[in-house]
Design a protein around this motif. Structure first.
Motif, short mmCIF file in Angstrom:
data_model
loop_
_atom_site.label_atom_id
_atom_site.label_comp_id
_atom_site.label_asym_id
_atom_site.label_seq_id
_atom_site.Cartn_x
_atom_site.Cartn_y
_atom_site.Cartn_z
N LEU A 5 3.99 -25.21 -6.65
CA LEU A 5 2.86 -25.42 -5.76
C LEU A 5 2.57 -24.15 -4.95
N GLY A 6 3.62 -23.51 -4.46
CA GLY A 6 3.42 -22.26 -3.75
C GLY A 6 2.83 -21.17 -4.63
N THR A 7 3.11 -21.24 -5.93
CA THR A 7 2.59 -20.25 -6.87
C THR A 7 1.10 -20.43 -7.11
N VAL A 8 0.64 -21.69 -7.18
CA VAL A 8 -0.77 -21.94 -7.50
C VAL A 8 -1.66 -22.04 -6.26
N LEU A 9 -1.07 -22.29 -5.09
CA LEU A 9 -1.89 -22.49 -3.89
C LEU A 9 -2.80 -21.31 -3.55
N PRO A 10 -2.31 -20.05 -3.64
CA PRO A 10 -3.22 -18.94 -3.34
C PRO A 10 -4.50 -18.97 -4.19
N ARG A 54 -8.13 -19.56 -2.66
CA ARG A 54 -9.08 -18.44 -2.85
C ARG A 54 -10.37 -18.90 -3.53
N ASP A 55 -10.22 -19.77 -4.52
CA ASP A 55 -11.39 -20.23 -5.28
C ASP A 55 -12.02 -21.50 -4.69
N HIS A 56 -11.50 -21.95 -3.54
CA HIS A 56 -12.03 -23.14 -2.86
C HIS A 56 -12.07 -24.36 -3.78
N VAL A 57 -11.03 -24.51 -4.60
CA VAL A 57 -10.95 -25.65 -5.51
C VAL A 57 -10.87 -26.93 -4.70
N TRP A 58 -11.75 -27.87 -4.97
CA TRP A 58 -11.83 -29.17 -4.29
C TRP A 58 -12.04 -29.02 -2.79
N GLY A 59 -12.47 -27.86 -2.34
CA GLY A 59 -12.61 -27.63 -0.91
C GLY A 59 -11.28 -27.63 -0.18
N ALA A 93 -2.58 -30.80 -14.27
CA ALA A 93 -3.49 -29.78 -14.80
C ALA A 93 -4.90 -30.32 -15.00
N PHE A 94 -5.04 -31.62 -15.09
CA PHE A 94 -6.35 -32.23 -15.37
C PHE A 94 -6.86 -33.06 -14.19
N ALA A 95 -6.24 -32.88 -13.02
CA ALA A 95 -6.65 -33.65 -11.84
C ALA A 95 -8.09 -33.32 -11.47
N PRO A 96 -8.94 -34.34 -11.25
CA PRO A 96 -10.34 -34.09 -10.92
C PRO A 96 -10.59 -33.79 -9.45
N GLY A 97 -9.60 -34.07 -8.59
CA GLY A 97 -9.80 -33.86 -7.16
C GLY A 97 -8.48 -33.84 -6.44
N VAL A 98 -8.52 -33.51 -5.16
CA VAL A 98 -7.29 -33.31 -4.40
C VAL A 98 -6.53 -34.63 -4.19
N VAL A 99 -7.23 -35.75 -4.13
CA VAL A 99 -6.55 -37.04 -3.93
C VAL A 99 -5.71 -37.38 -5.16
N GLY A 136 -5.56 -19.13 -15.45
CA GLY A 136 -5.89 -20.02 -14.34
C GLY A 136 -4.71 -20.88 -13.91
N TRP A 137 -4.88 -21.52 -12.75
CA TRP A 137 -3.77 -22.27 -12.16
C TRP A 137 -3.37 -23.50 -12.97
N ARG A 138 -4.32 -24.09 -13.69
CA ARG A 138 -3.99 -25.30 -14.45
C ARG A 138 -2.95 -25.03 -15.54
N ALA A 139 -2.96 -23.81 -16.05
CA ALA A 139 -2.02 -23.46 -17.13
C ALA A 139 -0.57 -23.55 -16.65
#
Length: 418
Positions: A30-35, A39-44, A96-102, A165-168
């Protein structure tokens, strides 16, 4: 039927080590993908939301330790470990396929359930197959997989995220299960200690229940409380330092690059400490070694408050890692030597689960000290006090409490496990 025999026993440590390595992946993924997410404002996503997601995952790990650790003493170590690895790998892939933060947070919680149960189950199985007198070193050896997984994940993120990308990262984290789970199904044996307990239960017509209550009976009440408090302190140190050491050192006037180098040094010290601590505990005893390791953690954490020359600072941080990360693993080894066969996994699971509250509290403590502007030097004094409290708590376990780990068989005792 589970595999049996000497050949099957030789698979216990490699398979358990690999399962714990995947647990280490989760420590830093999680710490690896959070930046990239921020940065890309994924899901706000905001830093506050990210903290909630991280905490939700830790809560899942806490509950996983409590639930799966207990279930392991009912259904067996082999089946519980396979279920844990399969469940957290599937949930990691779905991240990797989550559509949103929830949904992402929910999947992190569900993955945490499996991850929380993986560690105590793997340690229980390895402990019960360890050669007589080598239970502590078997536990610390298997726990090196945790730190190797963390380091490999950080290195994987450096190469994978910019290109794919982070999903990978979550896809990559789930792929090892495609190999590991079939190998576990085919080669991982059931614990002979558990098989004996199950035979006794069947012969006496006793249900496999009430393990949690058993943690407080038969002279184990004091030990159980002491282990819970110690695990809370131990994981508070591990997660607090891993989260905030770079920022605390930056506040102390060190450049950011040096601060990150100190974090790497801290974790390298952790691996070295694991290789030493188990062997020391096998020679001197788990109780004495665990107390000594927490005292060592307290001393070197306090020493970090002193401005040292560059070489001295790196040596002090390395030694801090040796003691901080190994201290909690020695607690697990001590637990494995204290509880009887019928509730060993329950004891480990509940101690690890309660310890996760410390894992949540560590980053909160460090953040509060940073917010108050007193993280240096008072952050190190606070963490040193936590280490001292851990030493006091574990010293509350009476020598000789519980039953020692029995030898599993002549074949198992002749085989070097760790």
């Amino acid at each position: 039927m589970p595999p049996t025999g000497t050949a099957a026993r030789s698979w216990v440590v490699p398979l358990a080590w690999t399962a714990v390595l995947l647990d280490g992946f989760d420590l830093v993924v999680l710490g690896t993908v959070l930046p990239a997410l921020l940065r890309d404002h994924v899901w706000g996503l905001t830093p506050g939301t990210a903290s909630v997601v991280s905490t939700v995952g830790l809560i899942g790990m806490m509950l996983g330790g409590l639930i799966i650790g207990t279930v392991t003493d009912v259904i067996g170590r082999r089946k519980a470990l396979i279920i844990a690895v399969l469940s957290f790998s599937v949930c990691t892939l779905l991240c990797a396929f989550a559509p949103g933060v929830v949904v992402f947070g929910l999947l992190r919680f569900l993955a945490g359930l499996g991850l929380g149960g993986c560690l105590p189950t793997a340690i229980t199985l390895v402990t019960e197959y360890a050669r007589k007198g080598k239970g502590s070193s078997a536990t610390t050896t298997v726990m090196t997989g945790y730190h190797v997984g963390a380091v490999l994940t950080a290195l994987l993120g450096i190469s994978l995220i910019p290109a794919h990308g982070w999903r990978a990262m979550f896809v990559a984290g789930s792929l090892p299960a495609l190999v590991l789970v079939p190998l576990m199904i085919k080669y991982l044996p059931e614990s002979e200690s558990f098989e004996r307990v199950r035979e006794v239960r069947q012969a006496e017509g006793k249900p496999a229940t009430d393990m949690v209550a058993g943690l407080f009976r038969g002279g184990l009440l004091r030990a159980t409380i002491a282990f819970w408090v110690t695990s809370f302190m131990g994981l508070l140190l591990v997660y607090g330092l891993n989260t905030w050491l770079p920022e605390i050192m930056r506040q102390a006037g060190y450049p950011l690059g040096a601060a990150l180098g100190l974090l790497l040094t801290l974790n390298l010290g952790g691996v070295a400490g694991l290789l030493v601590a188990g062997r020391v505990a096998d020679k001197l005893g788990a109780r004495r070694s665990t107390v000594g390791w927490f005292v060592g953690a307290a001393v070197f954490l306090a020493l970090l408050s002193v401005r040292l020359p560059s070489a001295g600072l790196y040596i002090a941080v390395f030694l801090t890692g040796c003691f901080v990360f190994s201290a909690q693993v020695l607690v697990y080894a001590y637990i494995g030597r204290t509880y009887p066969d019928a509730m060993r996994a329950t004891g480990l699971g509940w101690s690890a689960g309660i310890g996760r509250i410390g894992a949540i509290s560590g980053p909160i403590l460090g953040g509060a000290l940073l917010g108050a502007g007193i993280a240096y030097p008072w952050g190190f004094y606070a963490f040193a006090a936590v280490g001292a409290l851990g030493a006091v708590a574990v010293s509350g376990v009476r020598p000789g409490t519980g039953s020692p780990v029995p030898a599993v068989s002549p074949a198992a005792e002749s085989r070097p496990v760790a």
